[in-house]
Design a protein around this motif. Sequence first.
Motif: not given
Length: 615
Positions: A146-147, A149-152, A299
């Motif tokens: 998830e992180q 995918e958020q660009g982190h 997700r």
Amino acid sequence: MIVVAWAVIYLGGLFQPPLMDDADTVHAEAAREMVEHHDWVTLRINDGFRYLEKAPLMYWCVAASFKLFGVHEWSARLPIALGVLALLLVVYRIGRRFYNDEGGLYAALALATGFGPFIFTRILIPDMLVGLWLALGFDFFLTTLEQAEQGHQPSRWLCWGIAATMALNVLTKGLIGLVFPIGTFFLFLLLTGNLRHLLRLRLLSSFVVFLLIAAPWHLLAGFRNPAQGDTKGFFWFYFVNEHFLRYLKKRFPADYDTVPIWLFWGLIFLWLMPWTAFIFQALAQPLRTVRKWRAGLSREEKATLLFALWFLVIMAFFSFSSRQEYYVIPALPGLALLLGGWLARETVSPLDSPERRSGRISSLVLLVIGVSACIACVGLTVHSQAPPPNYDIAELLKRNPEEYKLSFGHFLDLTGKAMGAFKVPLLVTGITFGVGTLLNWLLRRSNWTFAANLVLAAMAVLLLHEAQNGLVIFSPVLTSKKLVEVIEVHWKPGSVIETNGDYETASSVNFYTHRQIRMLNGRCNNIWYGSTFPDAPKVFDDNSSFEKLWHSGQTVFLLTGEDAAPASGQSDACPQKEKLPAYIRKDEACQLAKWGGKVLLTNEPKPCPGPVLLH
């Protein structure tokens, strides 16, 4: 609701039945001797034999419980029970995160009320703890996705958490602590076309974290148990013999059997019964999204695919190895989450949806099984005769020693005659199964799926309660505790305890008396490798040396199977439980007690005090 279900199922089982011979008391004794000898590196059993087969974490937990609460049956079982509770709460959290509240609840209830998790926590084995570390690691891994995918960049704490769960799993069950998560991660990322995510997991620092946790014990165990004399030391035995040779079915000694592959997979339907009535719908969920695996999953779909791989990787891994029934246990949390996810979808689906129709069909199949089980149980109850007062369950059984290398091979000894001892559990089980599956079907027909699932959970709790009662009734065959009580009555300084056969045959005697036991023709199985070290206690007898001990005037308590027959010769087979030296005749020796298929003899001079009535 989850905590209440856990408390009803697991807390009552802390106190009974007594700890059993073989793995149960072997492992409890290893933890007890950790405390007694103040050595938390080298496991030992039978007052000094090195026991190098196992990773230490479960034994550390049990030893800590003994240190805090004293050596009791309940304190031995407490760490595993608490580990189950932790796993249930983690599974609930994961189910809530990726499905909804109902998904988390159903997944945790399926795992809490499943027969497999229950029956395999009646023995001190660490497999449910393996499931706990896997659940935490997979939760961390999904969060890193998830992180990303958020660009982190994934958090270092999550990456280190994955490494820490792998290390804890290695300390719990060995190298499968690496194989299962890494295999599942790799397959998931390969199928979704995202292998580059591996490079985001801070591999170097995570590897350091893994080593800091997992390496110290392995190095210390190796340094303290080097190759010496005829033994090859810790590293060869633990890694080569217990991991690779065991997997290839070439491990020595071969004191275990392999479950047929069809049975290994087929028992899945039993381990999470009644929830496995919906197993095909649960396993079909990731297949519906196969075209989206590389295009992009939601997700929830990613979590569902990972849970399916979690289950399938473990099942496939053991399909090619030596297999025991309980090897499936670490895979069950993944299957429970799949079941929870599908049951949650069914609950929120429209009344005329395919999910609702499919659920009604499965509940009808479950009803047929439940009614059939009800008829069988009630029939057995009606037609079986109640045993006489103060009966010995072993006298009602048919012995099948060739099956005892399986985890629950002793239960194949049950006969129609023995079923009379289980009248009450059988009757309650049959009625509960029949009524519960009927109510579940009626409620699903009325589209009250949440209530139907709560009925299944309540039914499963009652069924496990009766399974516990049945285990208590059967336990005299599995433990020697009653004979220990007789030994303690007649004990005098300088006495000796000898078992006719291997250590596992009477390991509960060692645990409950806190005294070393000698072995007649039994230098094999779990105690064999420890006996090859130069400092191993000299407690092994053959027919000749035991004859001198038996006639020495020193009090000897001999435990033997009631079917063991006098034999003049001695073979190379080990153990020789079915034989007795020709100079010992059970009808002439002093018989102190007979219980659970075992006889306690002594060489005490006449007059013999006579057998003690046990009940």
